[in-house]
Enzyme design. Structure first.
Site, PDB file in Angstrom:
ATOM      1  N   ASP A 159       0.844  -1.203   0.000  1.00 15.64           N
ATOM      2  CA  ASP A 159       0.000   0.000   0.000  1.00 15.64           C
ATOM      3  C   ASP A 159       0.878   1.252   0.000  1.00 15.64           C
ATOM      4  O   ASP A 159       0.615   2.227  -0.712  1.00 15.64           O
ATOM      5  CB  ASP A 159      -0.912  -0.008   1.234  1.00 15.64           C
ATOM      6  CG  ASP A 159      -1.666  -1.322   1.347  1.00 15.64           C
ATOM      7  OD1 ASP A 159      -2.393  -1.656   0.407  1.00 15.64           O
ATOM      8  OD2 ASP A 159      -1.490  -2.028   2.360  1.00 15.64           O
ATOM      9  N   HIS A 187      -4.828  -3.176   6.413  1.00 17.88           N
ATOM     10  CA  HIS A 187      -4.568  -3.469   4.994  1.00 17.88           C
ATOM     11  C   HIS A 187      -5.896  -3.897   4.371  1.00 17.88           C
ATOM     12  O   HIS A 187      -6.199  -5.073   4.250  1.00 17.88           O
ATOM     13  CB  HIS A 187      -3.528  -4.570   4.826  1.00 17.88           C
ATOM     14  CG  HIS A 187      -3.480  -5.091   3.419  1.00 17.88           C
ATOM     15  ND1 HIS A 187      -3.043  -4.324   2.367  1.00 17.88           N
ATOM     16  CD2 HIS A 187      -3.867  -6.267   2.880  1.00 17.88           C
ATOM     17  CE1 HIS A 187      -3.154  -5.017   1.244  1.00 17.88           C
ATOM     18  NE2 HIS A 187      -3.652  -6.198   1.528  1.00 17.88           N
TER      19      HIS A 187
HETATM   20  P1  NAX Z   1      -2.286 -18.246  -3.957  1.00 20.20           P
HETATM   21  O1  NAX Z   1      -3.661 -18.799  -3.771  1.00 20.20           O
HETATM   22  O2  NAX Z   1      -1.673 -18.209  -5.300  1.00 20.20           O
HETATM   23  O3  NAX Z   1      -1.287 -19.044  -3.013  1.00 20.20           O
HETATM   24  C1  NAX Z   1      -1.557 -19.330  -1.679  1.00 20.20           C
HETATM   25  C2  NAX Z   1      -0.827 -20.605  -1.341  1.00 20.20           C
HETATM   26  O4  NAX Z   1      -0.958 -20.824   0.072  1.00 20.20           O
HETATM   27  C3  NAX Z   1      -1.392 -21.852  -2.035  1.00 20.20           C
HETATM   28  O5  NAX Z   1      -0.356 -22.529  -2.708  1.00 20.20           O
HETATM   29  C4  NAX Z   1      -1.937 -22.693  -0.873  1.00 20.20           C
HETATM   30  O6  NAX Z   1      -1.791 -24.083  -1.086  1.00 20.20           O
HETATM   31  C5  NAX Z   1      -1.074 -22.204   0.282  1.00 20.20           C
HETATM   32  N1  NAX Z   1      -1.617 -22.447   1.621  1.00 20.20           N
HETATM   33  C6  NAX Z   1      -2.904 -22.410   2.014  1.00 20.20           C
HETATM   34  N2  NAX Z   1      -3.010 -22.753   3.296  1.00 20.20           N
HETATM   35  C7  NAX Z   1      -1.767 -23.020   3.738  1.00 20.20           C
HETATM   36  C8  NAX Z   1      -1.234 -23.445   4.971  1.00 20.20           C
HETATM   37  N3  NAX Z   1      -2.027 -23.672   6.026  1.00 20.20           N
HETATM   38  N4  NAX Z   1       0.097 -23.601   5.077  1.00 20.20           N
HETATM   39  C9  NAX Z   1       0.891 -23.402   4.007  1.00 20.20           C
HETATM   40  N5  NAX Z   1       0.438 -23.005   2.804  1.00 20.20           N
HETATM   41  C10 NAX Z   1      -0.873 -22.831   2.671  1.00 20.20           C
HETATM   42  O7  NAX Z   1      -2.315 -16.798  -3.281  1.00 20.20           O
HETATM   43  P2  NAX Z   1      -1.302 -15.568  -3.491  1.00 20.20           P
HETATM   44  O8  NAX Z   1      -1.733 -14.771  -4.638  1.00 20.20           O
HETATM   45  O9  NAX Z   1       0.080 -16.095  -3.448  1.00 20.20           O
HETATM   46  O10 NAX Z   1      -1.629 -14.706  -2.190  1.00 20.20           O
HETATM   47  C11 NAX Z   1      -1.330 -15.161  -0.893  1.00 20.20           C
HETATM   48  C12 NAX Z   1      -1.974 -14.260   0.152  1.00 20.20           C
HETATM   49  O11 NAX Z   1      -1.476 -12.936   0.077  1.00 20.20           O
HETATM   50  C13 NAX Z   1      -3.492 -14.136   0.001  1.00 20.20           C
HETATM   51  O12 NAX Z   1      -4.080 -14.261   1.289  1.00 20.20           O
HETATM   52  C14 NAX Z   1      -3.673 -12.715  -0.490  1.00 20.20           C
HETATM   53  O13 NAX Z   1      -4.930 -12.190  -0.151  1.00 20.20           O
HETATM   54  C15 NAX Z   1      -2.546 -12.017   0.210  1.00 20.20           C
HETATM   55  N6  NAX Z   1      -2.131 -10.709  -0.309  1.00 20.20           N
HETATM   56  C16 NAX Z   1      -1.738  -9.764   0.592  1.00 20.20           C
HETATM   57  C17 NAX Z   1      -1.268  -8.529   0.216  1.00 20.20           C
HETATM   58  C18 NAX Z   1      -0.824  -7.521   1.222  1.00 20.20           C
HETATM   59  O14 NAX Z   1      -0.504  -6.408   0.800  1.00 20.20           O
HETATM   60  N7  NAX Z   1      -0.791  -7.787   2.533  1.00 20.20           N
HETATM   61  C19 NAX Z   1      -1.234  -8.153  -1.211  1.00 20.20           C
HETATM   62  C20 NAX Z   1      -1.216  -9.313  -2.143  1.00 20.20           C
HETATM   63  C21 NAX Z   1      -2.114 -10.463  -1.744  1.00 20.20           C
HETATM   64  O15 NAX Z   1      -3.425 -10.182  -2.147  1.00 20.20           O
END
Ligand code: NAX
Length: 327
Positions: A159, A187
């Protein structure tokens, strides 16, 4: 060369993981003198995909990358960890209420907090990226009583970087000419990017833009940028999120420039009326490996209700997870 650092990345097979791991392994997280041991945590169904990424990391022959281990065992993943990047989270699916989302994420961040408490290195630093990041960080922190609370942080650096870039475009300056910008609060779409302390060319940024641009364009553009990226790209921010995670940890370890600050979700000490213990975004400096809230800023009447609204959302999220017995 310094002693190696163990870095754990959860959600390693996801899209942020793919954009993040190569930068960590190439030395951009800490610096060019620090060898890295990588631990990748995934859920069992995604371990194979994470192993594929690990193969590619091996194939880069990064001089600083000492080892890579892929696991679905939470306790093992955090054994001796110095830096934990909690990226994997449960996304919101259609029809899911906010309470359901917080509960599903509690099932992830509670055991991860416990494992960090039991197994991580004494100097562990935690960055939560997975959404809802601030409250997920609060849940993990609540289950790690032996780790100083200040070691748990949530990412608002994306952000912050978005706000820097939008302001730079508006004023026709380089991002490096902007200092002291800050994101306050959650956020989420309620976050507040503050230009009243930001300086461009030694002058306050808020005085160099129209008030209407600030309220009707700048703030909503920054706050809704994630949705705009999804709309354009057909997928959520990945490389920019990974870049922000790198920035957050690099600054934490290496410090902020003299006279400048950045933004991070950190545990509130009650400053600026943010209830103690909430993990909220503040202007922060980093020195000697610690993030500290910038104190003593005047909060003008444009900013006050906006900060309060975002903080109230964090208070509500904390109430919800309290009701679920998660903190
Ligand atoms: P993806 O869905 O591509 O990847 C998430 C991965 O996490 C998957 O491979 C899944 O198998 C794994 N996962 C789920 N539960 C798990 C667990 N208990 N232990 C280990 N791995 C696990 O998501 P992606 O685009 O990589 O985003 C990840 C997270 O970042 C999401 O929650 C998203 O909302 C968040 N974000 C946060 C941002 C921020 O500024 N704070 C911005 C970007 C993003 O939106």
């Amino acid at each position: 060369t310094r002693s190696p650092v163990t870095v754990t990345v959860t959600g390693a097979a996801g899209q942020i993981g793919y954009a993040l791991l190569f930068r960590i392994a190439s030395g951009q997280l800490i610096g060019p003198d620090t060898p890295i041991n990588l631990r990748l945590l995934e859920i069992p169904q995604a371990v194979k995909a994470a192993e594929g990424t690990a193969m590619e990391l091996t194939d880069c022959a990064f001089p600083l990358l000492r080892s890579i281990e892929v696991t679905d065992d939470t306790r093992r993943a955090f054994e001796g960890t110095n830096i934990a990047l909690l990226v994997g989270a449960r996304p919101r699916t259609q029809g899911m209420e906010r309470g359901d989302l917080l509960e599903a994420n509690g099932g992830i961040f509670k055991p991860q907090g416990e494992a960090i408490n039991a197994n991580a290195a004494d100097d562990v630093r935690v960055l939560v990226v997975g959404n809802p990041a601030n409250t997920n960080a609060l849940i993990a922190q609540a289950h790690a009583p032996d780790v100083p609370a200040e070691r748990f942080t949530a990412m608002t650096r994306l952000d912050h970087n978005r706000a820097l870039a939008q302001l730079a475009i508006k004023l026709g300056v380089g991002v490096d000419e902007i200092r002291r910008l800050a994101i306050w609060g959650n956020h989420s779409a309620t976050q507040y990017p503050d230009l009243f302390h930001a300086e461009v060319g030694g002058k306050i940024a808020a005085e160099q833009v129209e008030r209407q641009w600030m309220s009707d364009e700048f703030i909503p553009t920054v706050a809704k940028r994630g949705a705009a990226i999804i709309e354009a790209r057909g997928a959520s921010s990945a490389a920019s999120a990974a870049n922000a995670a790198i920035d957050h940890v690099h600054t934490w370890v290496n410090g902020t420039a003299e006279g400048d600050w950045t933004s991070a979700g950190v545990v509130s000490d009650g400053s600026y009326g943010v209830p103690e213990g909430l993990i909220s975004s503040f202007p922060v400096t980093a020195r000697d490996g610690r993030y500290e809230i910038v104190r003593g800023l005047d909060i003008d009447e444009f900013s006050r209700p906006r900060i309060d609204a975002s903080v109230q959302e964090l208070v509500d999220e904390r109430e919800t997870v309290r009701g679920l017995g998660l903190v």
